[in-house]
Design a protein around this motif. Sequence first.
Motif, PDB file in Angstrom:
ATOM      1  N   SER A 129      47.683  39.878  25.033  1.00 13.26           N
ATOM      2  CA  SER A 129      47.398  40.977  25.949  1.00 13.26           C
ATOM      3  C   SER A 129      46.280  40.596  26.916  1.00 13.26           C
ATOM      4  O   SER A 129      46.343  40.881  28.122  1.00 13.26           O
ATOM      5  CB  SER A 129      47.018  42.229  25.157  1.00 13.26           C
ATOM      6  OG  SER A 129      46.694  43.291  26.011  1.00 13.26           O
ATOM      7  N   LEU A 130      45.247  39.938  26.392  1.00 14.02           N
ATOM      8  CA  LEU A 130      44.144  39.495  27.239  1.00 14.02           C
ATOM      9  C   LEU A 130      44.612  38.455  28.255  1.00 14.02           C
ATOM     10  O   LEU A 130      44.211  38.481  29.429  1.00 14.02           O
ATOM     11  CB  LEU A 130      43.020  38.922  26.377  1.00 14.02           C
ATOM     12  CG  LEU A 130      42.226  39.929  25.542  1.00 14.02           C
ATOM     13  CD1 LEU A 130      41.264  39.202  24.612  1.00 14.02           C
ATOM     14  CD2 LEU A 130      41.461  40.908  26.441  1.00 14.02           C
ATOM     15  N   GLU A 135      47.620  38.180  29.474  1.00 17.80           N
ATOM     16  CA  GLU A 135      48.427  38.862  30.484  1.00 17.80           C
ATOM     17  C   GLU A 135      47.534  39.515  31.528  1.00 17.80           C
ATOM     18  O   GLU A 135      47.789  39.427  32.745  1.00 17.80           O
ATOM     19  CB  GLU A 135      49.332  39.894  29.816  1.00 17.80           C
ATOM     20  CG  GLU A 135      50.272  40.590  30.791  1.00 17.80           C
ATOM     21  CD  GLU A 135      51.199  41.554  30.093  1.00 17.80           C
ATOM     22  OE1 GLU A 135      52.244  41.903  30.665  1.00 17.80           O
ATOM     23  OE2 GLU A 135      50.881  41.967  28.951  1.00 17.80           O
ATOM     24  N   ARG A 136      46.463  40.163  31.062  1.00 20.49           N
ATOM     25  CA  ARG A 136      45.533  40.798  31.998  1.00 20.49           C
ATOM     26  C   ARG A 136      44.843  39.753  32.867  1.00 20.49           C
ATOM     27  O   ARG A 136      44.630  39.957  34.080  1.00 20.49           O
ATOM     28  CB  ARG A 136      44.518  41.624  31.214  1.00 20.49           C
ATOM     29  CG  ARG A 136      45.138  42.857  30.549  1.00 20.49           C
ATOM     30  CD  ARG A 136      44.166  43.518  29.590  1.00 20.49           C
ATOM     31  NE  ARG A 136      42.972  43.994  30.286  1.00 20.49           N
ATOM     32  CZ  ARG A 136      41.918  44.517  29.661  1.00 20.49           C
ATOM     33  NH1 ARG A 136      41.921  44.624  28.327  1.00 20.49           N
ATOM     34  NH2 ARG A 136      40.871  44.935  30.356  1.00 20.49           N
ATOM     35  N   PHE A 137      44.471  38.616  32.252  1.00 23.37           N
ATOM     36  CA  PHE A 137      43.806  37.547  32.990  1.00 23.37           C
ATOM     37  C   PHE A 137      44.714  36.987  34.085  1.00 23.37           C
ATOM     38  O   PHE A 137      44.287  36.802  35.238  1.00 23.37           O
ATOM     39  CB  PHE A 137      43.389  36.433  32.020  1.00 23.37           C
ATOM     40  CG  PHE A 137      42.809  35.225  32.699  1.00 23.37           C
ATOM     41  CD1 PHE A 137      41.556  35.276  33.294  1.00 23.37           C
ATOM     42  CD2 PHE A 137      43.536  34.037  32.746  1.00 23.37           C
ATOM     43  CE1 PHE A 137      41.030  34.161  33.920  1.00 23.37           C
ATOM     44  CE2 PHE A 137      43.001  32.924  33.374  1.00 23.37           C
ATOM     45  CZ  PHE A 137      41.755  32.981  33.969  1.00 23.37           C
ATOM     46  N   GLN A 138      45.985  36.717  33.735  1.00 26.13           N
ATOM     47  CA  GLN A 138      46.915  36.176  34.722  1.00 26.13           C
ATOM     48  C   GLN A 138      47.189  37.187  35.843  1.00 26.13           C
ATOM     49  O   GLN A 138      47.332  36.801  37.013  1.00 26.13           O
ATOM     50  CB  GLN A 138      48.233  35.758  34.034  1.00 26.13           C
ATOM     51  CG  GLN A 138      48.089  34.679  32.985  1.00 26.13           C
ATOM     52  CD  GLN A 138      47.668  33.339  33.575  1.00 26.13           C
ATOM     53  OE1 GLN A 138      47.516  33.184  34.801  1.00 26.13           O
ATOM     54  NE2 GLN A 138      47.420  32.356  32.697  1.00 26.13           N
ATOM     55  N   THR A 139      47.260  38.464  35.480  1.00 26.14           N
ATOM     56  CA  THR A 139      47.447  39.505  36.516  1.00 26.14           C
ATOM     57  C   THR A 139      46.263  39.535  37.475  1.00 26.14           C
ATOM     58  O   THR A 139      46.435  39.658  38.708  1.00 26.14           O
ATOM     59  CB  THR A 139      47.604  40.878  35.833  1.00 26.14           C
ATOM     60  OG1 THR A 139      48.730  40.833  34.954  1.00 26.14           O
ATOM     61  CG2 THR A 139      47.823  41.970  36.860  1.00 26.14           C
ATOM     62  N   TRP A 140      45.074  39.410  36.915  1.00 31.75           N
ATOM     63  CA  TRP A 140      43.849  39.396  37.742  1.00 31.75           C
ATOM     64  C   TRP A 140      43.838  38.184  38.676  1.00 31.75           C
ATOM     65  O   TRP A 140      43.522  38.311  39.865  1.00 31.75           O
ATOM     66  CB  TRP A 140      42.626  39.355  36.823  1.00 31.75           C
ATOM     67  CG  TRP A 140      41.354  39.165  37.581  1.00 31.75           C
ATOM     68  CD1 TRP A 140      40.647  40.070  38.283  1.00 31.75           C
ATOM     69  CD2 TRP A 140      40.629  37.929  37.710  1.00 31.75           C
ATOM     70  NE1 TRP A 140      39.534  39.531  38.838  1.00 31.75           N
ATOM     71  CE2 TRP A 140      39.508  38.172  38.508  1.00 31.75           C
ATOM     72  CE3 TRP A 140      40.843  36.633  37.208  1.00 31.75           C
ATOM     73  CZ2 TRP A 140      38.578  37.189  38.826  1.00 31.75           C
ATOM     74  CZ3 TRP A 140      39.926  35.654  37.524  1.00 31.75           C
ATOM     75  CH2 TRP A 140      38.819  35.941  38.322  1.00 31.75           C
TER      76      TRP A 140
END
Length: 477
Positions: free
Chosen positions: A466-467, A469-474
């Motif tokens: 989950s982290l 995924e958030r990092f790649q989205t950012w």
Amino acid sequence: MIGAGSAGLVSAYIAAGAKAKVTLVEANRMGGDCLNFGCVPSKALIGSAKAAHQMRNAHRYGLRPVEPNIPFSAVMERVHEVIAEIEPHDSIERYTALGVEVLQGYAKLIDPWTVEIALSSGETQRLTTRAIVIATGAQPFVPPIPGIEDVGFLTSDTLWDGLRDRPEAPKRLVVLGGGPIGCELAQSFARLGSKVTQIEMAPRLMMREDVDASGLVEASLRSDGVRVLTGHKAVACGVDAGSKWIEVENDGDRQRIEFDDMIAAVGRSPRLKGFGLEELGIKTDRVVATNAYLQTLHPNILAAGDVAGPYQFTHVAGHQAWFATINALFGDIRRFRADYRVIPWATFTDPEVARVGLSETEAKEKNIPHEVTRFGNDDLDRAIADGSPGGFVKVLTVPGKDRILGATIVGDHAGDLLAEFVFAMKHGHGLGKILGTIHIYPTRAEANKMVAGQWRRNHLNGVLLSLLERFQTWRRG
């Protein structure tokens, strides 16, 4: 060393290498059961039977199938040629060159330090020694079925000479026993033209293996034409009007099966009699009683191989031989416990079944916590290309960890592929090490890496993903 099978030969080899004065006594053929009656001839027979099977099923490879013309006597002659080609590895000449005195005859213990040998020449010789290794092996067990002696029977020891000059395979063959030997022989003879009936008292074949593994073997045997009768007990044999028959019972119902030849393959019993063990007070129940160092009641008399148990495998006999020999030679300085922590074995049916460590059935019966990870060969590129995608790799691990408790492989070359798991278990490596090892593409060995990868996917960290995924989205903005 009394007995020149696997255990005796390895013991003699090691002791001679350690510069001991060594005498090896064998009453029958050098190489013992494995070379002359078991592993070698059966695998030669399996090879011929598999070739016949491939001819019948050539359509799987885009070829025109043909019914093979099987000159059975030539098949059996090839079996003996294979034995002869391997024989020099275990020969008197080789071991004599290594510095071993080889005597052919029957050995008997007179006291803990004296062996009397009735030589094949008719003479008798006595030797004194510091240590003795009993390596007399095992012999086929013949079930006490009324009338079995009247109808005659073959065993894994006698069939190679008994059927050697037959122009055709037995027309109607009964195989008693649903263990590894029975299954290998039943399938091979069916593929070579025999109408085979296999009789097993247990509810399924190969009871030591998991149901999914034995089930694939049974399905393969049936597809080869073997009539498999599990849950059937042989109760009587006889001859009527020149026709041999065996009677079996299942749930109170009896039926007679006529046959031309019968192979008794219900197991093997250690050779315990005639060596003077009883006179020296050495206990012999199912095997020679030994301690953890393979020593008997008399510490200078040790046992190795089938006669010592607890396993009846050629490779285990050789494994035990190291411990028995080193303890015999140097036990007064340091002794080594026989190590049975990682014992592999295989049954060479088609498909092969190979296992090391715990099975899923054993883990459940013993309430051992475990996880099961499985990879099917129907997803393996090489298996698909080879036209034989059946089978699987199944690994048991400690819950939440990649430490291997056991592995079962079913499929082509399973016995070869198991070695990677044997090595990993022996040296404390987990599935992570296998996953991190490069495997050649496309090979069957990739299945081992695939099952390790499946374990990894089953244990992915959801929070970390989950982290990420958030990092790649950012990062993408």
